[in-house]
Design a protein around this motif. Structure first.
Motif, PDB file in Angstrom:
ATOM      1  N   CYS A  86      14.048 -31.289 -10.362  1.00 36.35           N
ATOM      2  CA  CYS A  86      12.933 -32.284 -11.336  1.00 36.35           C
ATOM      3  C   CYS A  86      13.496 -33.788 -11.029  1.00 36.35           C
ATOM      4  O   CYS A  86      12.719 -34.558 -11.880  1.00 36.35           O
ATOM      5  CB  CYS A  86      13.143 -31.673 -12.645  1.00 36.35           C
ATOM      6  SG  CYS A  86      12.158 -30.531 -12.732  1.00 36.35           S
ATOM      7  N   LEU A  87      14.796 -33.967 -10.715  1.00 35.63           N
ATOM      8  CA  LEU A  87      15.099 -35.328 -10.317  1.00 35.63           C
ATOM      9  C   LEU A  87      14.802 -35.441  -8.894  1.00 35.63           C
ATOM     10  O   LEU A  87      15.009 -34.922  -8.083  1.00 35.63           O
ATOM     11  CB  LEU A  87      16.641 -35.649 -10.623  1.00 35.63           C
ATOM     12  CG  LEU A  87      16.842 -35.487 -12.256  1.00 35.63           C
ATOM     13  CD1 LEU A  87      18.249 -35.323 -12.439  1.00 35.63           C
ATOM     14  CD2 LEU A  87      16.346 -36.570 -13.083  1.00 35.63           C
ATOM     15  N   ASN A  88      14.469 -36.912  -8.636  1.00 38.98           N
ATOM     16  CA  ASN A  88      13.956 -37.305  -7.231  1.00 38.98           C
ATOM     17  C   ASN A  88      15.434 -37.514  -6.459  1.00 38.98           C
ATOM     18  O   ASN A  88      16.353 -38.258  -6.913  1.00 38.98           O
ATOM     19  CB  ASN A  88      13.329 -38.444  -7.355  1.00 38.98           C
ATOM     20  CG  ASN A  88      12.575 -38.889  -6.060  1.00 38.98           C
ATOM     21  OD1 ASN A  88      13.158 -38.546  -5.067  1.00 38.98           O
ATOM     22  ND2 ASN A  88      11.526 -39.490  -6.194  1.00 38.98           N
ATOM     23  N   PRO A  89      15.663 -36.628  -5.541  1.00 45.50           N
ATOM     24  CA  PRO A  89      16.838 -36.458  -4.679  1.00 45.50           C
ATOM     25  C   PRO A  89      17.154 -37.871  -4.041  1.00 45.50           C
ATOM     26  O   PRO A  89      18.188 -38.270  -3.773  1.00 45.50           O
ATOM     27  CB  PRO A  89      16.443 -35.495  -3.625  1.00 45.50           C
ATOM     28  CG  PRO A  89      15.146 -35.425  -3.553  1.00 45.50           C
ATOM     29  CD  PRO A  89      14.493 -35.726  -4.879  1.00 45.50           C
ATOM     30  N   VAL A  90      16.151 -38.880  -3.769  1.00 46.70           N
ATOM     31  CA  VAL A  90      16.510 -40.005  -3.225  1.00 46.70           C
ATOM     32  C   VAL A  90      16.519 -41.419  -3.797  1.00 46.70           C
ATOM     33  O   VAL A  90      16.843 -42.357  -3.392  1.00 46.70           O
ATOM     34  CB  VAL A  90      15.321 -40.268  -1.819  1.00 46.70           C
ATOM     35  CG1 VAL A  90      15.249 -39.124  -1.074  1.00 46.70           C
ATOM     36  CG2 VAL A  90      14.015 -40.512  -2.443  1.00 46.70           C
ATOM     37  N   LEU A  91      16.520 -41.229  -5.040  1.00 48.74           N
ATOM     38  CA  LEU A  91      16.657 -42.311  -6.019  1.00 48.74           C
ATOM     39  C   LEU A  91      17.991 -42.036  -7.074  1.00 48.74           C
ATOM     40  O   LEU A  91      18.143 -41.162  -7.524  1.00 48.74           O
ATOM     41  CB  LEU A  91      15.526 -42.565  -7.095  1.00 48.74           C
ATOM     42  CG  LEU A  91      14.191 -42.715  -5.929  1.00 48.74           C
ATOM     43  CD1 LEU A  91      13.002 -42.524  -6.978  1.00 48.74           C
ATOM     44  CD2 LEU A  91      14.131 -44.032  -5.350  1.00 48.74           C
ATOM     45  N   TRP A 134      18.300 -45.563 -11.507  1.00 50.15           N
ATOM     46  CA  TRP A 134      16.864 -46.105 -11.153  1.00 50.15           C
ATOM     47  C   TRP A 134      16.084 -45.331 -11.814  1.00 50.15           C
ATOM     48  O   TRP A 134      15.043 -45.881 -12.463  1.00 50.15           O
ATOM     49  CB  TRP A 134      16.753 -45.796  -9.596  1.00 50.15           C
ATOM     50  CG  TRP A 134      15.643 -46.683  -9.000  1.00 50.15           C
ATOM     51  CD1 TRP A 134      15.507 -47.847  -8.522  1.00 50.15           C
ATOM     52  CD2 TRP A 134      14.265 -46.222  -9.053  1.00 50.15           C
ATOM     53  NE1 TRP A 134      14.357 -48.315  -8.023  1.00 50.15           N
ATOM     54  CE2 TRP A 134      13.531 -47.284  -8.444  1.00 50.15           C
ATOM     55  CE3 TRP A 134      13.420 -45.261  -9.557  1.00 50.15           C
ATOM     56  CZ2 TRP A 134      11.885 -47.233  -8.178  1.00 50.15           C
ATOM     57  CZ3 TRP A 134      11.987 -45.196  -9.107  1.00 50.15           C
ATOM     58  CH2 TRP A 134      11.239 -46.122  -9.107  1.00 50.15           C
ATOM     59  N   GLN A 135      15.990 -44.050 -11.965  1.00 51.18           N
ATOM     60  CA  GLN A 135      15.175 -43.184 -12.667  1.00 51.18           C
ATOM     61  C   GLN A 135      15.118 -43.197 -14.123  1.00 51.18           C
ATOM     62  O   GLN A 135      14.126 -43.174 -14.886  1.00 51.18           O
ATOM     63  CB  GLN A 135      15.516 -41.748 -12.196  1.00 51.18           C
ATOM     64  CG  GLN A 135      15.420 -41.384 -10.674  1.00 51.18           C
ATOM     65  CD  GLN A 135      15.383 -39.951 -10.195  1.00 51.18           C
ATOM     66  OE1 GLN A 135      14.721 -39.232 -10.812  1.00 51.18           O
ATOM     67  NE2 GLN A 135      16.297 -39.541  -9.352  1.00 51.18           N
ATOM     68  N   LEU A 136      16.457 -43.607 -14.605  1.00 54.38           N
ATOM     69  CA  LEU A 136      16.624 -43.896 -16.165  1.00 54.38           C
ATOM     70  C   LEU A 136      15.926 -45.205 -16.532  1.00 54.38           C
ATOM     71  O   LEU A 136      15.102 -45.300 -17.524  1.00 54.38           O
ATOM     72  CB  LEU A 136      17.963 -43.835 -16.460  1.00 54.38           C
ATOM     73  CG  LEU A 136      18.423 -42.450 -16.610  1.00 54.38           C
ATOM     74  CD1 LEU A 136      20.034 -42.417 -16.826  1.00 54.38           C
ATOM     75  CD2 LEU A 136      17.807 -41.429 -17.784  1.00 54.38           C
ATOM     76  N   GLU A 193      13.535 -46.943 -14.859  1.00 54.08           N
ATOM     77  CA  GLU A 193      12.162 -46.743 -14.739  1.00 54.08           C
ATOM     78  C   GLU A 193      11.569 -46.285 -15.913  1.00 54.08           C
ATOM     79  O   GLU A 193      10.404 -46.763 -16.400  1.00 54.08           O
ATOM     80  CB  GLU A 193      11.848 -45.962 -13.408  1.00 54.08           C
ATOM     81  CG  GLU A 193      10.273 -45.830 -13.412  1.00 54.08           C
ATOM     82  CD  GLU A 193       9.721 -44.630 -12.419  1.00 54.08           C
ATOM     83  OE1 GLU A 193      10.551 -43.831 -12.263  1.00 54.08           O
ATOM     84  OE2 GLU A 193       8.891 -45.060 -11.672  1.00 54.08           O
ATOM     85  N   TYR A 216      23.451 -40.209  -7.119  1.00 57.93           N
ATOM     86  CA  TYR A 216      22.329 -39.558  -6.903  1.00 57.93           C
ATOM     87  C   TYR A 216      22.307 -38.237  -7.341  1.00 57.93           C
ATOM     88  O   TYR A 216      23.588 -37.425  -7.677  1.00 57.93           O
ATOM     89  CB  TYR A 216      22.150 -39.303  -5.378  1.00 57.93           C
ATOM     90  CG  TYR A 216      21.934 -40.681  -4.555  1.00 57.93           C
ATOM     91  CD1 TYR A 216      20.552 -41.137  -4.632  1.00 57.93           C
ATOM     92  CD2 TYR A 216      22.923 -41.355  -4.103  1.00 57.93           C
ATOM     93  CE1 TYR A 216      20.159 -42.184  -4.015  1.00 57.93           C
ATOM     94  CE2 TYR A 216      22.734 -42.664  -3.716  1.00 57.93           C
ATOM     95  CZ  TYR A 216      21.503 -43.202  -3.554  1.00 57.93           C
ATOM     96  OH  TYR A 216      20.941 -44.349  -2.953  1.00 57.93           O
ATOM     97  N   HIS A 218      22.062 -35.219  -6.312  1.00 56.39           N
ATOM     98  CA  HIS A 218      22.851 -33.764  -5.560  1.00 56.39           C
ATOM     99  C   HIS A 218      24.270 -34.216  -6.004  1.00 56.39           C
ATOM    100  O   HIS A 218      25.067 -33.060  -5.613  1.00 56.39           O
ATOM    101  CB  HIS A 218      22.598 -33.907  -4.008  1.00 56.39           C
ATOM    102  CG  HIS A 218      23.247 -35.097  -3.516  1.00 56.39           C
ATOM    103  ND1 HIS A 218      22.411 -36.414  -3.261  1.00 56.39           N
ATOM    104  CD2 HIS A 218      24.307 -35.374  -2.678  1.00 56.39           C
ATOM    105  CE1 HIS A 218      23.350 -37.114  -2.506  1.00 56.39           C
ATOM    106  NE2 HIS A 218      24.555 -36.538  -2.213  1.00 56.39           N
TER     107      HIS A 218
END
Lengths: 337, 343
Positions: free
Chosen positions: A100-105, A109-111, A113, A149, A151
């Motif tokens: 569910c989390l974008n693997p390449v960001l 960044w995701q938070l 955003e 990241y 992973h």
């Protein structure tokens, strides 16, 4: 105070084989600061219900009925208005934190955003909020975590990140779709503990979707049992375990592993859930019910009716004495029918 | 990162080594054994005497055992022609003159020139064609692929499918001839054929000669890339993290560009690198159709004339390019996907 009111919701998917009614006339309410558990097996419509509330259904789905958040009607809201609500007023935690989390960001960044999609703040302030958010869900050295990241984190950590992300904008309603299913048992316990703690702090209404009655017993105030797109029983959590009313609920309770049944095979409800393409008339559980009556097999299906003084509601045609007698056996947990 | 790079380069060098061995065996012993064509005889000119052939053999070192020949060849490829060889083949000439005759990839019998200088003369044409064409096909195919993935089965998607079918089923020489006839001959929009060198002051002649062949070549590739972009995007858009992005309230363009596209690009980048590497080895059909004197055209010419060293040289050169392209692809993929760095 009632925060979420779902009234006679019908969610239908267009498929090549015909329409599939995944949610069929569901009504429920959740108050602020309360946790409603929705229980049912795979395919019972739990996830379709939650995605209907989020407005995240694919275009092949149509939603009828009413979903109100406070005073605001969500069904029929424009895409733009729904998007403004998603992630701010209504947030969601998904089942599998691994995917569910974008693997390449990066986590940061995701938070960031998530914050900046809904709050007019600078990048620096958003970062600050993200760090606070991670700290609130018990992630050690949150500042360093921002650079990592997905992973590089364990499943439990990722789910904490997901929860932090969902809570960043202080949502009024939080939908958690099997948040612990993909985690190992010790991590499950930690995440449940976290959710219990957060529940006290954030004062949001929580809809917790699960197939695990153990999870329900731990976190929920109220429970709705779903079967084949319909709610068959609604009860305060203590009532459900003390006096389960619906034969399907009995089956679910009996299939829980318990201390008193050590060494025995776990109970299994015979048969399989009906196809939603052509559901049976009447009560949808009738084909699998041991106590089925003739009347159960004909339309209209039984509707939810109050039972007892505890605030339970059940959709079943069995008479009260039978239900009390059978229910007591399953509540005690001694029977494996 | 540095270790990653060193490991990939060493791996690439090993692949090139294997290719040199294969090329040597195929174009040396195998060719000689199965036919009457011996390099010495080809080199010696028309109807040579046995003595001529012996002389040439000594001159080129072909009287040595195969493993010595291979070792010399490998040494020459890595270090360039030795002084000893220079003295033998081009005595009395300056180093520059000798470079025209001797090179790392060997010498062409037919042209009495080093394969290096032949490749150096042709490679800019092929390189220009590949770059212009790649730019065109990426700019066409990625937007179309993304748009059709966003609205699968829409009118636009169906039109894209038709485009893919056309691009994939019509051979480039057919589209090429049609394009030359209508656009160049009838409408006079482009030169009929040929190539102009790139000049920074006025790149137009260069571009005008390249545009049509590049466009035709791009059409075939674009078709393939539309299909791949579409299917990759469709897969990615159904990923859980894309749903998470939507659940956060991200707008649809943001979801597509920031969250999905980068993940979908990985296989496309991989394929692009390999295709570009292949193309740099020469686009035979296009070069022949449009009269471009590139590597592909050179390879055809050399094969027709039984110019073994040139053919072998181009094969080796292309192999090196493909290996290099692979390394670049690995680097780009690692920068796109953080998970790759660890592996």
């Amino acid at each position: 105070m009632t925060l979420l009111t779902v009234d006679n919701l019908r969610t239908t998917f267009r498929t090549d084989d015909g329409p599939v009614c995944a949610v069929d006339g569901v009504s429920l309410t959740v108050g602020a600061g309360k946790v409603l558990g929705i229980v049912g097996e795979s395919g019972s419509g739990k996830s379709a219900l939650s995605l209907s509330i989020m407005g995240l259904l694919p275009e092949s789905a149509t939603v009828e009925g009413s979903i109100r958040l406070g005073e605001q009607e969500l069904v029929g809201l424009s895409k733009h208005d729904l998007r403004a609500l998603r992630g701010s007023e209504v947030a969601m935690i998904f089942q599998d934190p691994m995917t569910c989390l974008n693997p390449v960001l990066t986590i940061g960044w995701q938070l960031v955003e998530a914050v900046r999609l809904h709050q007019q703040v600078s990048r620096r302030e958003a970062r600050k909020l993200a760090i606070d958010g991670l700290a609130a869900v018990g992630i050690p050295s949150p500042e360093d975590r921002l650079r990592t990241y997905p992973h590089e984190l364990s499943g439990g950590m990722r789910q904490r990140v997901m929860i932090a992300m969902a809570l960043l904008n202080r949502p009024r309603l939080l939908i958690a779709d099997e948040p612990t299913t993909a985690l190992d048992v010790t991590t499950q316990a930690q995440i449940l503990e976290l959710m219990r703690d957060l529940r006290r702090e954030v004062d949001a209404a929580i809809v917790l979707i699960t197939h695990d009655l153990g999870v329900v017993a731990e976190v929920c105030d109220e429970v709705a049992v779903m079967y084949a797109g319909r709610i068959v029983e609604r009860a305060p959590v203590d009532e459900l375990f003390a006096q389960p009313q619906h034969p399907y609920t009995w089956g679910l309770l009996a299939s829980l592993p318990g201390r008193s049944r050590t060494g025995q095979r776990l109970h299994q409800i015979p048969g399989a859930p009906p196809s939603l393409l052509s559901p049976p008339p009447g009560c949808r559980f009738a084909p699998r019910c041991a106590l089925v009556l003739d009347a159960c097999r004909t339309d209209p299906a039984p509707s939810l009716a109050p039972v007892g003084a505890g605030g339970s509601q059940v959709a079943c045609l069995l008479d009260q004495s039978t239900r009390d007698r059978e229910g007591a056996r399953y509540a005690a947990g001694e029977e494996s029918a | 990162m540095i270790r990653f790079l060193i490991r990939r380069i060493l791996g690439g060098a090993f692949v090139v080594l294997v290719v040199t061995l294969a090329v040597f065996v195929l174009f040396g012993p195998v060719l000689t054994w199965k036919s009457n064509i011996t390099p010495a005889r080809l080199y010696a000119g028309k109807s040579p005497t046995a003595k001529d052939i012996e002389q040439v053999k000594t001159l080129l070192g072909l009287d040595q055992p195969y493993y010595v020949q291979y070792a010399y060849g490998l040494r020459r490829l890595v270090l360039g022609p030795s002084q000893d060889e220079r003295d033998r083949v081009c005595p009395g000439s300056t180093a520059e003159e000798c470079d025209q005759l001797l090179g790392r990839f060997g010498s062409s019998f037919a042209k009495q020139r080093s394969v290096d200088s032949l490749i150096a003369a042709r490679f800019p044409v092929t390189l220009s064609l590949a770059i212009v064409s790649a730019l065109i096909w990426l700019l066409i195919s990625i937007p179309i692929g993304v748009l059709s993935a966003i609205r699968p089965r829409s009118l636009g998607d169906r039109m894209a499918t038709v485009f893919v079918l056309i691009g994939q089923s019509l051979p480039v020489y057919y589209i090429g001839l049609l394009a030359i006839y209508f656009l160049s001959y009838r409408l006079g929009l482009f030169p009929l054929s040929g190539y102009e060198s790139f000049a920074i002051t006025n790149p137009w002649p260069w571009l005008s000669h390249l545009l049509l062949p590049a466009l035709v070549l791009a059409l075939a590739f674009a078709a393939l890339y539309v299909r791949i972009t579409r299917s990759q995007m469709l897969d990615t858009l159904s990923e859980d993290y894309v749903r998470t992005a939507r659940a956060k309230g991200a707008s649809e363009p943001r979801v597509v560009v920031r969250h999905a596209l980068r993940n979908a690009m990985l296989p496309i980048v991989t394929m692009f690198g390999l295709d570009l590497g292949l193309l740099l080895g020469g686009a035979i059909l296009i070069e022949v159709t449009f009269g471009l004197q590139g590597l592909g055209a050179l390879a055809v010419e050399a094969a027709k004339r039984l110019d073994v060293p040139t053919t072998a040289g181009i094969v080796l050169f292309s192999a090196i390019l493909i290996v290099a392209a692979n390394i670049v692809v690995d680097l780009v993929c690692a920068s796109l996907d953080p998970r790759i760095r660890l592996e």
